[in-house]
Design a protein around this motif. Sequence first.
Motif, PDB file in Angstrom:
ATOM      1  N   SER A  94      33.366  52.046  49.977  1.00  0.00           N
ATOM      2  CA  SER A  94      34.741  51.071  50.076  1.00  0.00           C
ATOM      3  C   SER A  94      35.777  52.147  51.009  1.00  0.00           C
ATOM      4  O   SER A  94      36.283  51.468  51.927  1.00  0.00           O
ATOM      5  N   VAL A  95      35.646  53.275  50.813  1.00  0.00           N
ATOM      6  CA  VAL A  95      36.738  54.266  51.149  1.00  0.00           C
ATOM      7  C   VAL A  95      36.178  54.420  52.678  1.00  0.00           C
ATOM      8  O   VAL A  95      36.950  54.387  53.592  1.00  0.00           O
ATOM      9  N   MET A 110      48.508  54.234  57.559  1.00  0.00           N
ATOM     10  CA  MET A 110      47.591  53.048  57.179  1.00  0.00           C
ATOM     11  C   MET A 110      46.099  53.778  57.073  1.00  0.00           C
ATOM     12  O   MET A 110      45.374  53.591  56.076  1.00  0.00           O
ATOM     13  N   MET A 111      46.001  54.564  58.126  1.00  0.00           N
ATOM     14  CA  MET A 111      44.625  55.247  58.039  1.00  0.00           C
ATOM     15  C   MET A 111      44.364  56.189  56.619  1.00  0.00           C
ATOM     16  O   MET A 111      43.500  56.226  55.983  1.00  0.00           O
ATOM     17  N   ILE A 112      45.527  56.493  56.100  1.00  0.00           N
ATOM     18  CA  ILE A 112      45.561  57.511  55.013  1.00  0.00           C
ATOM     19  C   ILE A 112      45.531  56.434  53.716  1.00  0.00           C
ATOM     20  O   ILE A 112      44.834  56.585  52.704  1.00  0.00           O
ATOM     21  N   MET A 113      46.711  55.510  53.555  1.00  0.00           N
ATOM     22  CA  MET A 113      46.929  54.783  52.339  1.00  0.00           C
ATOM     23  C   MET A 113      45.911  53.804  52.075  1.00  0.00           C
ATOM     24  O   MET A 113      45.659  53.557  50.915  1.00  0.00           O
ATOM     25  N   MET A 114      45.353  53.137  52.897  1.00  0.00           N
ATOM     26  CA  MET A 114      44.324  52.017  52.862  1.00  0.00           C
ATOM     27  C   MET A 114      42.936  52.535  52.122  1.00  0.00           C
ATOM     28  O   MET A 114      42.728  51.838  51.179  1.00  0.00           O
ATOM     29  N   ALA A 153      39.925  53.636  47.109  1.00  0.00           N
ATOM     30  CA  ALA A 153      39.361  54.495  46.223  1.00  0.00           C
ATOM     31  C   ALA A 153      39.767  54.321  44.727  1.00  0.00           C
ATOM     32  O   ALA A 153      38.852  54.244  43.756  1.00  0.00           O
ATOM     33  N   PHE A 154      41.005  53.721  44.664  1.00  0.00           N
ATOM     34  CA  PHE A 154      41.667  53.554  43.352  1.00  0.00           C
ATOM     35  C   PHE A 154      40.839  52.201  42.691  1.00  0.00           C
ATOM     36  O   PHE A 154      40.452  52.344  41.751  1.00  0.00           O
ATOM     37  N   PHE A 155      40.883  51.276  43.513  1.00  0.00           N
ATOM     38  CA  PHE A 155      40.203  50.265  43.010  1.00  0.00           C
ATOM     39  C   PHE A 155      38.563  50.340  42.785  1.00  0.00           C
ATOM     40  O   PHE A 155      38.225  49.545  41.754  1.00  0.00           O
ATOM     41  N   ILE A 185      31.784  45.516  45.207  1.00  0.00           N
ATOM     42  CA  ILE A 185      30.998  44.669  45.991  1.00  0.00           C
ATOM     43  C   ILE A 185      31.737  43.999  47.195  1.00  0.00           C
ATOM     44  O   ILE A 185      31.308  43.999  48.234  1.00  0.00           O
ATOM     45  N   TYR A 186      32.773  43.267  46.597  1.00  0.00           N
ATOM     46  CA  TYR A 186      33.321  42.508  47.327  1.00  0.00           C
ATOM     47  C   TYR A 186      34.214  43.156  48.531  1.00  0.00           C
ATOM     48  O   TYR A 186      34.262  42.964  49.655  1.00  0.00           O
ATOM     49  N   MET A 187      34.711  44.513  48.143  1.00  0.00           N
ATOM     50  CA  MET A 187      35.438  45.425  49.033  1.00  0.00           C
ATOM     51  C   MET A 187      34.404  45.851  50.210  1.00  0.00           C
ATOM     52  O   MET A 187      34.759  45.785  51.406  1.00  0.00           O
ATOM     53  N   VAL A 188      33.412  46.133  49.830  1.00  0.00           N
ATOM     54  CA  VAL A 188      32.277  46.685  50.841  1.00  0.00           C
ATOM     55  C   VAL A 188      32.042  45.869  51.672  1.00  0.00           C
ATOM     56  O   VAL A 188      31.824  46.041  52.930  1.00  0.00           O
TER      57      VAL A 188
END
Length: 399
Positions: free
Chosen positions: A299-300, A334-338, A343-345, A355-358
């Motif tokens: 996801s990251v 954005m490239m850093i924060m998102m 990663a947190f979630f 799974i949803y994020m990926v």
Amino acid sequence: MNRKTSLILLLAMVVVLSVTLLAGCSSRPSYSDDPESLLNFVGKIVRWMHGWVGNYGWTVVVFTVFLKIITLPLDFWQRISTRKTSMMMSKMQPVLDEIDARYGKDPQRANMEKQKVYKKYGFSTASSCLPMIITMVVFFVMFGGLTSYSNYNSVVNYQNLSSHYNEQYMTLVKADENYIAYYNQLIAEGKEEEAAAQSALRKFYENHKETNQTYVNTALDTIPEYYQQNHESWLWIQNIWQPDTWSPIMVDYQKFISNFSNQDIENYVSEQQYNNIREKVLSSTDRSWNGLMILPLMSVGLSFLSIFISQKLDRRKDAPKPANDTQAATNRTMMIMMPLMMAFFGFMYTGAFAIYMVFNYMLSIITTVALKVPVDKIVSKSLAKAENLSSSQKESYKR
């Protein structure tokens, strides 16, 4: 949009999203013998889909694709809006530069003139943040839905395990000669059957503690096999309702009850019985951890890749370079924060949400590439008149 306005809007968005997240985390449901009450609208859709998909992990994948199709018109509009804002800002920049050069010593007059330009172009500083806010709203709706289903699944899982244990225990107790003898004696005395059964069980427990403990242990020993036959895994994840990390496949008692607001939850869930069942569930597998941290890391990476591709495709060789680096700074942020947010979630919440994020990022990358040409055509056509206006407006300020 100047740097100060951009930072204020970004800060406001972070505050709103933080409050939304904290509100969602602090709003705990009430434990109930009826798990259906734990499901919100999204959770009910996931449960319905699971009925015909048959596996929770693939259900989340199917639901993600379904949600992407449903929101595709909104996604299309969002991309047009974002692209239009970017191109419009590039075209307005020479005019804005001329205003700064002409009215640099009079900021109030310069701002008034810039507002006139924004109005003629139909440009709104707030509109540039609207697509991102909509995306985050969908994100947190999914988060809330999968959280509700996670609580639902945890309760159903425990209740099924507890019911199996109780059935096995009662089968052993009711077959015991001492229990049968005392039960028949109560019946002979004219006691009601239900009261007699309860009284007989209490008496058996009081007078045959060692035998009773043997039956308890025997009933608990059936838990691992029952769990393996009835639980669902997904690829390398043993339980998608736990994080795809080193976390155990079943949470401890304190973590379990912390999901619910009941002050009397101990009346619903016995700590001793929960811990006994959990110990047997954990012994049902050779692995002490639930996942391999693949989904959080994916996801990251996909978050970074999605933003990179989107920004790469938005760049135009013929676009005039802005006089300030506000947009570049926003892009870097954005490239850093998102990715950090993903990663947190991914590490803190369920494998289902990972799974949803990926898969959502995979679909976003595909749509970003596929929609680039039609989006550029629509935006270029809508800005054709504005481009002519930009040239005439610039000349007016040079004079």
